[in-house]
Every structure is written in C-alpha cells, then in structure tokens.
Design a protein around this motif. Structure first.
Motif, PDB file in Angstrom:
ATOM      1  N   ASP A 121     -51.125  73.485 -13.016  1.00 34.18           N
ATOM      2  CA  ASP A 121     -51.983  74.672 -13.118  1.00 34.18           C
ATOM      3  C   ASP A 121     -51.177  75.942 -13.382  1.00 34.18           C
ATOM      4  O   ASP A 121     -51.685  77.046 -13.224  1.00 34.18           O
ATOM      5  N   SER A 122     -49.913  75.795 -13.774  1.00 36.86           N
ATOM      6  CA  SER A 122     -49.039  76.958 -13.869  1.00 36.86           C
ATOM      7  C   SER A 122     -49.072  77.661 -15.224  1.00 36.86           C
ATOM      8  O   SER A 122     -48.475  78.726 -15.372  1.00 36.86           O
ATOM      9  N   ASP A 123     -49.761  77.077 -16.223  1.00 35.91           N
ATOM     10  CA  ASP A 123     -49.915  77.811 -17.474  1.00 35.91           C
ATOM     11  C   ASP A 123     -50.938  78.921 -17.268  1.00 35.91           C
ATOM     12  O   ASP A 123     -51.775  78.872 -16.366  1.00 35.91           O
ATOM     13  N   ALA A 124     -50.886  79.946 -18.111  1.00 35.06           N
ATOM     14  CA  ALA A 124     -51.670  81.157 -17.876  1.00 35.06           C
ATOM     15  C   ALA A 124     -53.166  80.899 -17.777  1.00 35.06           C
ATOM     16  O   ALA A 124     -53.861  81.477 -16.928  1.00 35.06           O
ATOM     17  N   GLY A 125     -53.692  80.012 -18.629  1.00 36.98           N
ATOM     18  CA  GLY A 125     -55.129  79.755 -18.632  1.00 36.98           C
ATOM     19  C   GLY A 125     -55.618  79.160 -17.330  1.00 36.98           C
ATOM     20  O   GLY A 125     -56.605  79.626 -16.743  1.00 36.98           O
ATOM     21  N   LYS A 126     -54.951  78.135 -16.846  1.00 38.54           N
ATOM     22  CA  LYS A 126     -55.364  77.488 -15.599  1.00 38.54           C
ATOM     23  C   LYS A 126     -55.037  78.346 -14.385  1.00 38.54           C
ATOM     24  O   LYS A 126     -55.776  78.351 -13.396  1.00 38.54           O
ATOM     25  N   LEU A 127     -53.936  79.067 -14.447  1.00 34.96           N
ATOM     26  CA  LEU A 127     -53.531  79.865 -13.301  1.00 34.96           C
ATOM     27  C   LEU A 127     -54.565  80.941 -12.976  1.00 34.96           C
ATOM     28  O   LEU A 127     -54.781  81.269 -11.805  1.00 34.96           O
ATOM     29  N   ALA A 128     -55.215  81.465 -14.005  1.00 30.43           N
ATOM     30  CA  ALA A 128     -56.243  82.493 -13.796  1.00 30.43           C
ATOM     31  C   ALA A 128     -57.428  81.964 -13.002  1.00 30.43           C
ATOM     32  O   ALA A 128     -58.170  82.739 -12.390  1.00 30.43           O
ATOM     33  N   LEU A 129     -57.621  80.642 -12.992  1.00 26.56           N
ATOM     34  CA  LEU A 129     -58.751  80.023 -12.301  1.00 26.56           C
ATOM     35  C   LEU A 129     -58.367  79.438 -10.948  1.00 26.56           C
ATOM     36  O   LEU A 129     -59.207  78.898 -10.233  1.00 26.56           O
ATOM     37  N   TYR A 130     -57.079  79.530 -10.605  1.00 26.68           N
ATOM     38  CA  TYR A 130     -56.574  78.812  -9.442  1.00 26.68           C
ATOM     39  C   TYR A 130     -57.131  79.348  -8.129  1.00 26.68           C
ATOM     40  O   TYR A 130     -57.461  78.578  -7.226  1.00 26.68           O
ATOM     41  N   GLU A 131     -57.244  80.647  -8.006  1.00 26.93           N
ATOM     42  CA  GLU A 131     -57.685  81.221  -6.739  1.00 26.93           C
ATOM     43  C   GLU A 131     -59.053  80.691  -6.325  1.00 26.93           C
ATOM     44  O   GLU A 131     -59.243  80.260  -5.180  1.00 26.93           O
ATOM     45  N   ASP A 132     -59.994  80.705  -7.235  1.00 24.87           N
ATOM     46  CA  ASP A 132     -61.340  80.245  -6.909  1.00 24.87           C
ATOM     47  C   ASP A 132     -61.334  78.773  -6.517  1.00 24.87           C
ATOM     48  O   ASP A 132     -61.987  78.367  -5.541  1.00 24.87           O
ATOM     49  N   LYS A 133     -60.579  77.969  -7.245  1.00 24.41           N
ATOM     50  CA  LYS A 133     -60.528  76.537  -6.947  1.00 24.41           C
ATOM     51  C   LYS A 133     -59.850  76.272  -5.616  1.00 24.41           C
ATOM     52  O   LYS A 133     -60.321  75.435  -4.818  1.00 24.41           O
ATOM     53  N   PHE A 134     -58.767  76.969  -5.349  1.00 23.29           N
ATOM     54  CA  PHE A 134     -58.050  76.756  -4.096  1.00 23.29           C
ATOM     55  C   PHE A 134     -58.919  77.145  -2.904  1.00 23.29           C
ATOM     56  O   PHE A 134     -59.007  76.409  -1.913  1.00 23.29           O
ATOM     57  N   LYS A 135     -59.570  78.293  -2.992  1.00 21.88           N
ATOM     58  CA  LYS A 135     -60.431  78.736  -1.899  1.00 21.88           C
ATOM     59  C   LYS A 135     -61.597  77.769  -1.687  1.00 21.88           C
ATOM     60  O   LYS A 135     -61.994  77.491  -0.540  1.00 21.88           O
ATOM     61  N   THR A 136     -62.138  77.242  -2.764  1.00 24.23           N
ATOM     62  CA  THR A 136     -63.226  76.275  -2.665  1.00 24.23           C
ATOM     63  C   THR A 136     -62.761  74.995  -1.991  1.00 24.23           C
ATOM     64  O   THR A 136     -63.462  74.427  -1.137  1.00 24.23           O
ATOM     65  N   LEU A 137     -61.568  74.536  -2.347  1.00 23.47           N
ATOM     66  CA  LEU A 137     -61.016  73.318  -1.756  1.00 23.47           C
ATOM     67  C   LEU A 137     -60.758  73.502  -0.269  1.00 23.47           C
ATOM     68  O   LEU A 137     -61.117  72.636   0.545  1.00 23.47           O
ATOM     69  N   GLY A 155     -46.644  74.822  -0.458  1.00 21.62           N
ATOM     70  CA  GLY A 155     -45.242  74.939  -0.847  1.00 21.62           C
ATOM     71  C   GLY A 155     -45.105  75.478  -2.256  1.00 21.62           C
ATOM     72  O   GLY A 155     -45.885  75.141  -3.148  1.00 21.62           O
ATOM     73  N   GLU A 156     -44.136  76.335  -2.450  1.00 21.32           N
ATOM     74  CA  GLU A 156     -43.861  76.833  -3.796  1.00 21.32           C
ATOM     75  C   GLU A 156     -43.339  75.719  -4.686  1.00 21.32           C
ATOM     76  O   GLU A 156     -42.723  74.752  -4.210  1.00 21.32           O
ATOM     77  N   ILE A 157     -43.562  75.856  -5.991  1.00 20.76           N
ATOM     78  CA  ILE A 157     -42.970  74.943  -6.958  1.00 20.76           C
ATOM     79  C   ILE A 157     -41.618  75.506  -7.395  1.00 20.76           C
ATOM     80  O   ILE A 157     -41.153  76.522  -6.874  1.00 20.76           O
ATOM     81  N   THR A 158     -40.980  74.891  -8.368  1.00 21.89           N
ATOM     82  CA  THR A 158     -39.614  75.256  -8.721  1.00 21.89           C
ATOM     83  C   THR A 158     -39.459  76.724  -9.128  1.00 21.89           C
ATOM     84  O   THR A 158     -40.338  77.315  -9.742  1.00 21.89           O
ATOM     85  N   GLN A 159     -38.308  77.264  -8.767  1.00 19.89           N
ATOM     86  CA  GLN A 159     -37.917  78.581  -9.251  1.00 19.89           C
ATOM     87  C   GLN A 159     -36.446  78.548  -9.671  1.00 19.89           C
ATOM     88  O   GLN A 159     -35.702  79.502  -9.465  1.00 19.89           O
ATOM     89  N   ALA A 171     -44.486  82.503 -11.815  1.00 15.91           N
ATOM     90  CA  ALA A 171     -45.864  82.993 -11.914  1.00 15.91           C
ATOM     91  C   ALA A 171     -46.763  82.277 -10.918  1.00 15.91           C
ATOM     92  O   ALA A 171     -47.584  82.909 -10.236  1.00 15.91           O
ATOM     93  N   PHE A 172     -46.616  80.959 -10.825  1.00 16.38           N
ATOM     94  CA  PHE A 172     -47.446  80.217  -9.872  1.00 16.38           C
ATOM     95  C   PHE A 172     -47.121  80.613  -8.442  1.00 16.38           C
ATOM     96  O   PHE A 172     -48.018  80.823  -7.619  1.00 16.38           O
ATOM     97  N   ASN A 173     -45.837  80.705  -8.118  1.00 21.82           N
ATOM     98  CA  ASN A 173     -45.441  81.043  -6.752  1.00 21.82           C
ATOM     99  C   ASN A 173     -45.956  82.418  -6.335  1.00 21.82           C
ATOM    100  O   ASN A 173     -46.384  82.620  -5.193  1.00 21.82           O
ATOM    101  N   ALA A 174     -45.906  83.355  -7.261  1.00 21.59           N
ATOM    102  CA  ALA A 174     -46.441  84.685  -6.960  1.00 21.59           C
ATOM    103  C   ALA A 174     -47.944  84.622  -6.702  1.00 21.59           C
ATOM    104  O   ALA A 174     -48.469  85.295  -5.806  1.00 21.59           O
ATOM    105  N   GLU A 175     -48.624  83.792  -7.477  1.00 16.76           N
ATOM    106  CA  GLU A 175     -50.082  83.682  -7.330  1.00 16.76           C
ATOM    107  C   GLU A 175     -50.467  82.997  -6.027  1.00 16.76           C
ATOM    108  O   GLU A 175     -51.373  83.457  -5.324  1.00 16.76           O
ATOM    109  N   ILE A 176     -49.794  81.911  -5.668  1.00 11.96           N
ATOM    110  CA  ILE A 176     -50.173  81.220  -4.433  1.00 11.96           C
ATOM    111  C   ILE A 176     -49.855  82.094  -3.223  1.00 11.96           C
ATOM    112  O   ILE A 176     -50.592  82.098  -2.229  1.00 11.96           O
TER     113      ILE A 176
END
Length: 226
Positions: A121-137, A155-159, A171-176
C-alpha cells in the motif's frame, strides 16, 4: 523474511496457536501460522523468520512465570484490503475465528494486535486510501472480539536508504505514524537501522529479531501488567 537459523532455539513458557489442530505449540523457528504462503516476489515464507520470535523471546523475560502466547495469521505480499472484514480472501474471518477458539480453549486474554503490513500500500494511490481502511479494520476487530480498547501496535516498513524502496518506505512510515497519533491505543514501532534480506522490502534475520523485540518493548510499555 530470512532463512531459518538453527541457533534460534525454542522459547520456554511461550506458545503459538495452531488453528488447524486447535492446539498450542512451543515456538521455535521457523514459527509458522495459518495463511503462510508464497510472496508476490517469489520468496517462499516457509522456513523463514518473522518478528514473532524476537517478540516472544523478550516477552517471557518481561513477564517471568507468565505464559505468553500468539495467534499467528501471516499472509505475504497482500494489501490491507485483503485483511478487511468482508473481503473474499477470508483472512479476516479466519483470524477472528482463530482468536476466539484460542481464548475459549486456553482461558487466556487477548492483550493486543501486532500489525506489520504496508509495502503493498506504499505507492501514492493506495497510500491515500490507507487511513480509512486501517481505521475500519481496527474498529471491526475491536467490535468482533468484544474488546473496544484493544491495542494495536504497528511496525514500520523499511527505511534503508540503499534501496529503491526507500522513498516509499519513508512515505508509508510517516503515514502510519500520523494515523496512529490520531487514534486511541494505536502505537508504532520503528524500523530504523534494520537491514534487508532481498534489497527490496524484507528484513534479514537480525532485522526481524530486532523488530520483534521492539514490538515486545512497546507492548511492555503500554501493558505493564504484573
């Protein structure tokens, strides 16, 4: 994931739930659970080390004399939608069923969820939708397990700046981290300094061990039960 090392021995007073047999087993690497499969990259998870080992290794030291158990639900190379309630994969239903069966059999208490997912989910398109999905889960799992304040530790993914996945990982780590900061009982453990096995996404053996121990340290800090 990293290839199983023979010197990663069994851990006393720790257990892994096996939904297929509705039973508990003493963990030793490789720790396997329902849904372990072949990753999209072609890496086979069978016989690989994940963060569960390091987590259990330190948890039994944090809480001597207490039985520590995990219900492992591992699916490689999947986006968050795969794990959500109502998805045709069945991963969500299998996880909830396993959790309920494990508690019914052992009389134990579910203390939290360890969440490690995000590369898909770390590409820009999917990442924009991650918050709603994570909160729903998170809301769904808390509801279906009857635990409205159930902690989630992500847990964060690679950096690792050596590889092409670096910017997507950041980008993903900042978002999570941003998402967790706005939720109750959701926490994030760092992946700083962890090295990769495959130069793409997956941490090597020492990295997985360290990540698991960081999960344990976080759980210990938020759940200081005797």
């Amino acid at each position: 994931f990293s290839t199983y090392a023979a010197d990663y021995a069994a851990i006393s007073n720790a257990y892994v739930y096996n939904p297929a047999g509705n039973s508990w087993a003493a963990p030793s690497n490789p720790i396997q659970g329902n849904g372990v499969n072949v990753l999209a990259t072609g890496y086979n998870c069978t016989g690989m080390i994940g963060p569960a080992y390091g987590f259990l290794l330190d948890m039994v030291n944090y809480y001597p004399g207490r039985k520590i158990a995990i219900i492992l639900s591992a699916y490689g190379g999947k986006d968050i939608a795969y794990f959500m309630r109502g998805n045709s994969s069945g991963a969500y239903d299998a996880t909830i069923a396993a959790a309920n069966a494990a508690v019914a059999m052992s009389g134990g208490t579910i203390r939290g969820v360890l969440w490690h997912q995000g590369e898909s989910d770390s590409d820009a398109g999917k990442l924009a939708l991650y918050e709603d999905k994570f909160k729903t889960l998170v809301a769904a799992m808390r509801e279906d397990l009857g635990l409205p304040s159930l902690p989630f530790v992500a847990g964060e993914i690679t950096q690792d700046s050596q590889y092409s996945t670096y910017s997507r990982g950041l980008a993903f780590n900042a978002e999570i981290s941003r998402i967790a900061a706005g939720m109750q009982n959701v926490y994030v453990v760092s992946s700083a300094g962890l090295t990769l096995e495959d130069k793409i996404w997956h941490f090597d053996g020492p990295g997985m061990l360290t990540l698991g121990r960081r999960y344990a340290a976080m759980v210990h800090s938020i759940l200081p039960f005797d």
